[in-house]
Design a protein around this motif. Structure first.
Motif, PDB file in Angstrom:
ATOM      1  N   ARG A 136     102.006  20.499 -51.528  1.00  0.00           N
ATOM      2  CA  ARG A 136     100.674  19.908 -51.550  1.00  0.00           C
ATOM      3  C   ARG A 136      99.786  20.641 -50.549  1.00  0.00           C
ATOM      4  O   ARG A 136     100.257  21.168 -49.538  1.00  0.00           O
ATOM      5  CB  ARG A 136     100.718  18.418 -51.174  1.00  0.00           C
ATOM      6  CG  ARG A 136     101.478  17.515 -52.121  1.00  0.00           C
ATOM      7  CD  ARG A 136     101.017  17.575 -53.569  1.00  0.00           C
ATOM      8  NE  ARG A 136      99.620  17.314 -53.761  1.00  0.00           N
ATOM      9  CZ  ARG A 136      99.091  16.164 -54.207  1.00  0.00           C
ATOM     10  NH1 ARG A 136      99.886  15.142 -54.476  1.00  0.00           N
ATOM     11  NH2 ARG A 136      97.801  16.037 -54.395  1.00  0.00           N
ATOM     12  N   ASP A 188      98.589  11.194 -54.969  1.00  0.00           N
ATOM     13  CA  ASP A 188      97.432  11.632 -54.187  1.00  0.00           C
ATOM     14  C   ASP A 188      97.169  10.677 -53.027  1.00  0.00           C
ATOM     15  O   ASP A 188      96.841  11.107 -51.917  1.00  0.00           O
ATOM     16  CB  ASP A 188      96.190  11.721 -55.081  1.00  0.00           C
ATOM     17  CG  ASP A 188      96.155  12.981 -55.920  1.00  0.00           C
ATOM     18  OD1 ASP A 188      97.031  13.849 -55.739  1.00  0.00           O
ATOM     19  OD2 ASP A 188      95.246  13.098 -56.764  1.00  0.00           O
ATOM     20  N   ASP A 216      94.139  20.359 -53.048  1.00  0.00           N
ATOM     21  CA  ASP A 216      94.463  19.539 -54.218  1.00  0.00           C
ATOM     22  C   ASP A 216      93.551  18.325 -54.333  1.00  0.00           C
ATOM     23  O   ASP A 216      93.248  17.861 -55.435  1.00  0.00           O
ATOM     24  CB  ASP A 216      95.900  18.996 -54.127  1.00  0.00           C
ATOM     25  CG  ASP A 216      96.947  20.078 -54.004  1.00  0.00           C
ATOM     26  OD1 ASP A 216      96.681  21.199 -54.448  1.00  0.00           O
ATOM     27  OD2 ASP A 216      98.017  19.779 -53.463  1.00  0.00           O
ATOM     28  N   TRP A 223      99.790  11.350 -50.276  1.00  0.00           N
ATOM     29  CA  TRP A 223      99.514  12.593 -49.567  1.00  0.00           C
ATOM     30  C   TRP A 223      98.234  12.490 -48.745  1.00  0.00           C
ATOM     31  O   TRP A 223      98.198  12.880 -47.570  1.00  0.00           O
ATOM     32  CB  TRP A 223      99.431  13.737 -50.563  1.00  0.00           C
ATOM     33  CG  TRP A 223      98.828  15.028 -50.100  1.00  0.00           C
ATOM     34  CD1 TRP A 223      97.866  15.747 -50.748  1.00  0.00           C
ATOM     35  CD2 TRP A 223      99.142  15.790 -48.922  1.00  0.00           C
ATOM     36  NE1 TRP A 223      97.557  16.894 -50.052  1.00  0.00           N
ATOM     37  CE2 TRP A 223      98.329  16.941 -48.920  1.00  0.00           C
ATOM     38  CE3 TRP A 223     100.031  15.587 -47.861  1.00  0.00           C
ATOM     39  CZ2 TRP A 223      98.378  17.894 -47.904  1.00  0.00           C
ATOM     40  CZ3 TRP A 223     100.078  16.540 -46.835  1.00  0.00           C
ATOM     41  CH2 TRP A 223      99.265  17.680 -46.868  1.00  0.00           C
TER      42      TRP A 223
END
Length: 796
Positions: A787, A555, A791, A558
């Motif tokens: 992604r 996470d 998300d 990204w």
């Protein structure tokens, strides 16, 4: 000029005082030689760099043995020695050097034997030399605790906030023997101008002689030839060739980058010089207006909005960058819509391959003189080196039509004004004389067809603050360092020469360079490949107000990459929407010189970050963007194309579930080189539910709140994958809103690439991705490397 016979084989290198010799590659450097021999670990992996600073503290000796060559005069020609060198042939010292950015020529004919000639080049420690100069002239402030401003060597060899400290030594450019007689072309300087429908090439020549005889000088271009006689004993001459109605060289998007072969011949086969040149005019319009001091680049009389990127050396070891690598990297820039490369002043004067490719592609180039982020002494031995280096590089690069601007330095005038340097200097020199006197005089004398600008940033007048956004060029670094990226919207700059936002490299790049298990934002290797002061802290603060703190490494990776793309796209859209008041943006930075978390769009392994895909959208010749205007919203159409743009766009306000809420059709007519704002009707521009609606106008999207305040649905979609000749066709069909849908195929195979990222889909819409380098067709596998922004914040 005729090429020397190369001396590139049979070299060895050893540390002085150490008997162990290693094979050496020439051109090359000691680090790559030691790496190839297995004597050191790769300096660019993990934290190996920290165990190798001794290399820059040693004296290194390169040696080879070669057969001689006959000639009335024989010169040893060294195009580049890095950096403090003594050159010895058959036990006799023939010269000394102290400048990486110059070439050297030594008369060695009297020392040559038919066979068994031994050539040695001894490279003293760059640290030792620089520290000696510092002790002699007095300490000067700089941005980093390394002595790079006391030696004419690539500054970023000493480390930067995006680069490793690898202080190199070696024969970094070609070296060889040149046999000649009677006379040779010592310097050829073509001044290319356009006068109405005539192209003029004034070829200024300097000759070196062994005989004082009359010589003919001839220049040929486009089937036209002109000749003059150089009288006996004369060493300079000028020949002018006129080309009627030449095809002009144009920047990409405005016309063809037409080139012509120019051949200059001395005598009957004594020497020949050949280059490609282009006919075009360049001017810099800085005529004051009501808004301050513009900075408008004009080519062939036409204003060009600069869609630029800053260029740094593409490898920490620059000899590994060949023409193919330049072609790949500049090609990536062009594909992203870039029309201008700024060669930054802490690196090198780039190679002719770099400029040849820019010429062919119609890419504009600004070249900094090599001064960056430091107060530079103006005393000897540096003053003479600076002037000689500048003269050599101006003459070398001036045939290239892509080169449109010389810039005196990077951030040094600004640093002197704002970074406390003046008090530390206590009256000592700091480089001002270079930027305001020495360099402009050299450019005006040698290359009068191009403008010179004293610094980046620079406001055009010493009485003005050098980084005033209303005057000349500006660097915007409070965003990234201290402010949220939406602070870009508070600026009304005339020209932004640097601005940037960080993100980590691609996963495959990071995984190759760092062996941490597991990877984490603060694991040792990841932190070592983050050179910016408090870099990870700034990345985290940059997410505030946009995304929640990432829960996992994936996470974090990204979210920070997405935030970088969002930040730069936000800034560029705002600045371009101010066109023509704002006349250019140069993003920091295009590329990296090793695998690192940085401001780049293309990482150290050549992989494109999401930022690259954002650049491709916002750097299109024609751009639609939704911007705040007069308390509401407007659709701004930006037109950098050569022709007017007349069109209509449907602006829709829709719910996140795809339900239409309101729509309108707006028409616009945009002349070339301008932006036009068309108000969006209030019933369309005003949301009923700011957390669950967006505006769509072609490829332009507007969300009414930040991600953390949006009621994103959990991402729902279907995936279909089918094989293609070179990979996979991937279709993703949304059954919910998908914001910034991105595919990361390098997580499946490091060789895999994708042709699109950051796609926003409404329910029912489909995106098609072309993936190369991987054959996987299982939709479930692909779902693991997809992604979305959803998300990171979805509340379902």
């Amino acid at each position: 000029m005729s090429d020397p016979r190369p001396l590139h084989s049979g070299w060895t290198v050893r540390a002085e005082g150490d008997g162990q010799e290693f094979p050496a590659t020439v051109p090359g450097c000691v680090h790559t030689d030691l790496l190839a021999a297995g004597a050191i670990p790769d300096p660019l992996l993990d934290d190996n760099e920290t165990r190798l600073p001794w290399i820059g503290r040693k004296t290194w000796v390169y040696s080879t043995v070669f057969d001689g060559i006959a000639g009335e005069r024989v010169d040893l020609v060294a195009d580049g020695l890095d950096t403090v060198a003594s050159v010895e042939l058959n036990g006799v010292e023939v010269g000394r050097t102290a400048n990486m950015h110059r070439g050297y020529r030594f008369d060695v004919g009297h020392l040559l034997r038919p066979t068994g000639n031994r050539l040695s080049v001894r490279f003293s420690s760059a640290y030792e030399y620089a520290e000696g100069v510092r002790d002699a002239v007095g300490e000067r402030p700089n941005a980093y605790p390394e002595p790079f401003q006391y030696i004419r060597k690539m500054a970023c060899n000493f480390g930067w906030d995006w680069g490793p400290t690898v202080v190199t030594a070696g024969i970094w450019q070609p070296i060889g023997l040149h046999a000649w007689s009677t006379a040779r072309l010592a310097r050829v300087r073509p001044v290319v101008t356009v006068d109405g429908d005539r192209g003029l090439v004034d070829v200024h020549v300097e000759v070196e002689r062994t005989r004082e005889t009359a010589l003919q000088l001839r220049a040929e271009i486009a089937g036209r030839t002109a000749a003059v006689e150089i009288p006996a004993g004369a060493r300079e001459a000028t020949v002018t060739v006129e080309v009627p109605s030449p095809r002009l060289w144009w920047p990409r998007g405005l016309g063809a980058p037409d080139l012509y072969d120019l051949t200059v011949t001395l005598g009957e086969g004594l020497d020949t010089w050949q280059r490609r040149i282009g006919f075009r005019t360049v001017e810099l319009d800085t005529t004051p207006d009501a808004g301050g001091t513009p900075f408008v680049l004009k080519v062939n009389g036409r204003p060009v909005f600069v869609r630029g990127v800053n260029w740094i050396p593409d490898d920490a070891f620059v000899t590994r960058v060949d023409r193919a690598r330049y072609a790949e990297r500049i090609g990536q820039a062009v594909e992203a819509g870039v029309n201008y490369l700024r060669v930054w002043g802490g690196g090198r004067y780039e190679s002719d391959d770099f400029y040849d490719l820019a010429d062919e592609l119609g890419v504009l180039v600004g070249q900094d003189f090599l001064f960056a982020c430091a107060a530079y002494p103006e005393e000897e031995p540096l003053a003479g080196e600076v002037a000689a280096e500048a003269r050599e590089q101006v003459v070398r690069l001036m045939p290239h039509p892509s080169l449109v601007l010389w810039v005196g330095n990077n951030e040094n005038i600004w640093g002197h004004r704002d970074w406390g340097w003046d008090e530390q200097l206590q009256g000592r020199t700091w480089g001002e004389g270079y930027y305001l006197r020495v360099l402009p005089e050299i450019v005006a004398g040698l290359d009068p067809s191009r403008p010179y600008w004293p610094g980046s940033p620079w406001s055009g007048d010493p009485a003005l603050h050098p980084n005033d956004p209303a005057h000349g060029t500006t660097h915007i670094w409070d965003v990234w360092n201290t402010h949220d990226y939406r602070h870009y919207a508070t600026y009304r700059p005339r020209f932004v020469a640097e601005f940037g936002f960080q993100a980590p490299p691609a996963y495959a790049t990071l995984r190759r360079a760092v062996s941490d298990e597991p990877l984490a934002p603060d694991s040792p290797g990841v932190l070592h490949h983050q050179k910016a002061g408090d870099g990870n802290g700034k990345l985290a603060r940059g997410l505030d107000g946009h995304f929640p703190p990432p829960a996992t490494f994936d996470d974090w990776h990204w979210a920070t990459q997405l935030n970088q793309a969002r930040a730069i796209a936000f800034g560029i859209e705002h600045f371009r929407a101010l066109s023509p008041y704002c006349a250019g943006t140069i993003v920091w930075q295009l590329n990296d010189n090793w695998p690192v978390t940085s401001w780049s769009a293309i990482d150290g392994d050549g992989r494109r970050k999401p930022l690259w895909f954002a650049l491709r959208r916002v750097y299109g010749e024609r751009l639609l963007t939704i911007q705040p205007r007069d308390g509401s919203l407007a659709l701004v159409a930006v037109n950098d194309a050569a022709t007017a743009w007349s069109a209509e766009a449907q602006v829709r306000r829709v719910g996140f579930d795809g339900t239409p809420r309101a729509e309108a059709t707006v028409a616009f007519d945009v002349p070339p080189g301008t932006a036009v704002a068309v108000p969006i009707p209030p019933d369309v521009a005003t949301p009923v539910d700011a957390s669950g609606e967006l505006l769509v106008a072609g490829s332009a999207f507007w969300f009414f709140a930040e991600d953390v305040d949006l009621h994103y649905p959990a991402p729902r979609y279907s995936v279909a994958a089918s094989p293609t000749a070179d990979g996979v066709r991937l279709e993703v069909t949304a059954s919910s809103l998908l914001r910034d849908l991105t595919v990361f195929p390098d997580r499946l195979d490091p060789a895999a690439t994708v042709d699109e990222q950051l796609v926003t889909l409404l329910p029912g819409e489909t995106a098609v991705f072309g993936v190369r380098g991987v054959a996987e067709t299982d939709p479930a596998v692909w779902s693991t490397v997809l992604r979305t922004a959803n998300d990171l914040v979805a509340r379902e």
